[in-house]
Design an enzyme around this catalytic site. Sequence first.
Site, PDB file in Angstrom:
ATOM      1  N   GLY A 239       8.711 -36.102 -18.768  1.00  0.00           N
ATOM      2  CA  GLY A 239       8.805 -36.240 -17.322  1.00  0.00           C
ATOM      3  C   GLY A 239       8.235 -37.504 -16.731  1.00  0.00           C
ATOM      4  N   GLU A 276       7.467 -34.685 -25.212  1.00  0.00           N
ATOM      5  CA  GLU A 276       8.926 -34.647 -25.180  1.00  0.00           C
ATOM      6  C   GLU A 276       9.476 -35.711 -24.222  1.00  0.00           C
ATOM      7  OE1 GLU A 276       9.878 -30.688 -23.995  1.00  0.00           O
ATOM      8  OE2 GLU A 276       8.877 -29.737 -25.703  1.00  0.00           O
ATOM      9  N   PRO A 277       9.160 -36.987 -24.433  1.00  0.00           N
ATOM     10  CA  PRO A 277       9.700 -38.009 -23.529  1.00  0.00           C
ATOM     11  C   PRO A 277      11.183 -38.229 -23.790  1.00  0.00           C
ATOM     12  CG  PRO A 277       8.598 -39.060 -25.361  1.00  0.00           C
ATOM     13  CD  PRO A 277       8.371 -37.571 -25.526  1.00  0.00           C
ATOM     14  N   GLY A 278      11.908 -38.600 -22.763  1.00  0.00           N
ATOM     15  CA  GLY A 278      13.319 -38.927 -22.918  1.00  0.00           C
ATOM     16  C   GLY A 278      13.682 -40.146 -22.111  1.00  0.00           C
ATOM     17  N   ARG A 279      13.714 -39.958 -20.781  1.00  0.00           N
ATOM     18  CA  ARG A 279      14.033 -41.052 -19.867  1.00  0.00           C
ATOM     19  C   ARG A 279      13.139 -42.275 -20.119  1.00  0.00           C
ATOM     20  NH1 ARG A 279      15.713 -40.270 -14.278  1.00  0.00           N
ATOM     21  NH2 ARG A 279      15.080 -38.099 -14.527  1.00  0.00           N
ATOM     22  N   TYR A 319      22.196 -37.035  -7.832  1.00  0.00           N
ATOM     23  CA  TYR A 319      20.761 -37.035  -7.547  1.00  0.00           C
ATOM     24  C   TYR A 319      20.356 -37.994  -6.425  1.00  0.00           C
ATOM     25  CZ  TYR A 319      20.324 -34.828 -12.185  1.00  0.00           C
ATOM     26  OH  TYR A 319      20.435 -34.001 -13.274  1.00  0.00           O
ATOM     27  N   CYS A 344      39.112 -40.102  -6.489  1.00  0.00           N
ATOM     28  CA  CYS A 344      39.482 -39.588  -5.161  1.00  0.00           C
ATOM     29  C   CYS A 344      38.439 -38.602  -4.640  1.00  0.00           C
ATOM     30  CB  CYS A 344      40.866 -38.947  -5.216  1.00  0.00           C
ATOM     31  SG  CYS A 344      42.180 -40.128  -5.480  1.00  0.00           S
TER      32      CYS A 344
END
Length: 419
Positions: A239, A276-279, A319, A344
């Site tokens: 996070g 648990e890093p991701g971003r 977001y 569209c």
Amino acid sequence: MPFVEYKNSVQHIESLSVLALAEQYPTPFYCYSSAKIRAQYRMFSDAFSHLNTLVCFAVKVNSNQAVLSLLAKEGAGADVVSVGEIKRALAANIPAEKIVFSGVAKTEQEMEFALKQHILCFNIESEPELLALSHVAKRLKITANISFRINPNVNANTHKKISTGKKGDKFGVDIEHAISLYQKAYNLDYINVTGINMHIGSQISDVTPFDLAIQKIKALYCELKVLNININHVDFGGGLAVKYQDDELAEPELLAQYAAVVNRHAEDFNCRILFEPGRFITANAGVLVSQVIYKKNQSDKTLLIVDAAMNDFIRPTLYDAYHKITAATQNHRFECVDVVGPVCETGDYFALDRTMEVVEQGDLIVINSVGAYSAVASNSYNSRPIIAEIMVQGDQVAVIREAQSVDELIARDKVPSWV
């Protein structure tokens, strides 16, 4: 050193110019810097090198096999939320004993597969899930290592769609019910209680919520110890925010603040610590290169209509996410524009009322910081095929996912004989 930067007024990814890449690969396409991914992973893992830790990359943010394989060679584990992600992690040579399985709706079929791989841990998010896992484990006669994902009821002060640690969020079990659930799990056959897990949200730029949540987890850890339920690992989740805008805190400074919080509490946990890093690992390693198809003056608006669309990159409309957009070639002239795509939908935009360098029809733009939650969320809306992903290392480049063709997209459909 920066891995995405201007050199002689032309945007480069490591040693390769965006202009040269666009001559070789049709726009739009994603491009990742392998050096940046490595640097971010090492920065994070080095911050806790004095502790007994395991860094499990959150596969959901970028599940390309090249990215996972690169991180596997760095020693990363994997945080997964589906059987597909387990198979991706294993295919990238991430050992099963480094895989933690999260997610609120694990099916018995998924549990069976994960048990047969002997993964490190299941992060349990409800009592029904616990009972289902016990049933499957007993049938297979394979012991399941489990932790409970605890919802500590802490406000992470982030976007409401990526908040996961408040009462009422769908994730985890409420902390006030944790003791009874741990006691229940402790007495179940083929269930081995090994950990405590938390994950309070994403893109968190103030470490205070982490501090509050860890304090609550620490109190639970101590209560369990009194009950002779010994915890082998505590998983602090992920996070941590990344820098999308110039005025935001840079990753090294925020990581230092976060590490100070973790280190202050670490000695009270006599066990392994998981992250648990991701971003944080991949977001700023990726760009989306797109071409201006038309420049349209409409009333008091100037629209840049580009060949990328919301089906390729949905974060701005999903977001309200801000992503810096730059001209592939610097000219130091600026104007206010809306950057929109061809789908569209009115929501098909990347920036509204954005001041950026002047670009004209046929020019290239670069959408920055798209290495996380971007390509993985792409789709084929408006019958637009999935675009390519490429990766750069120094002056080398490779396609890591081929662009889909329209014919391949159509071929997925099957017409019944009675139509």
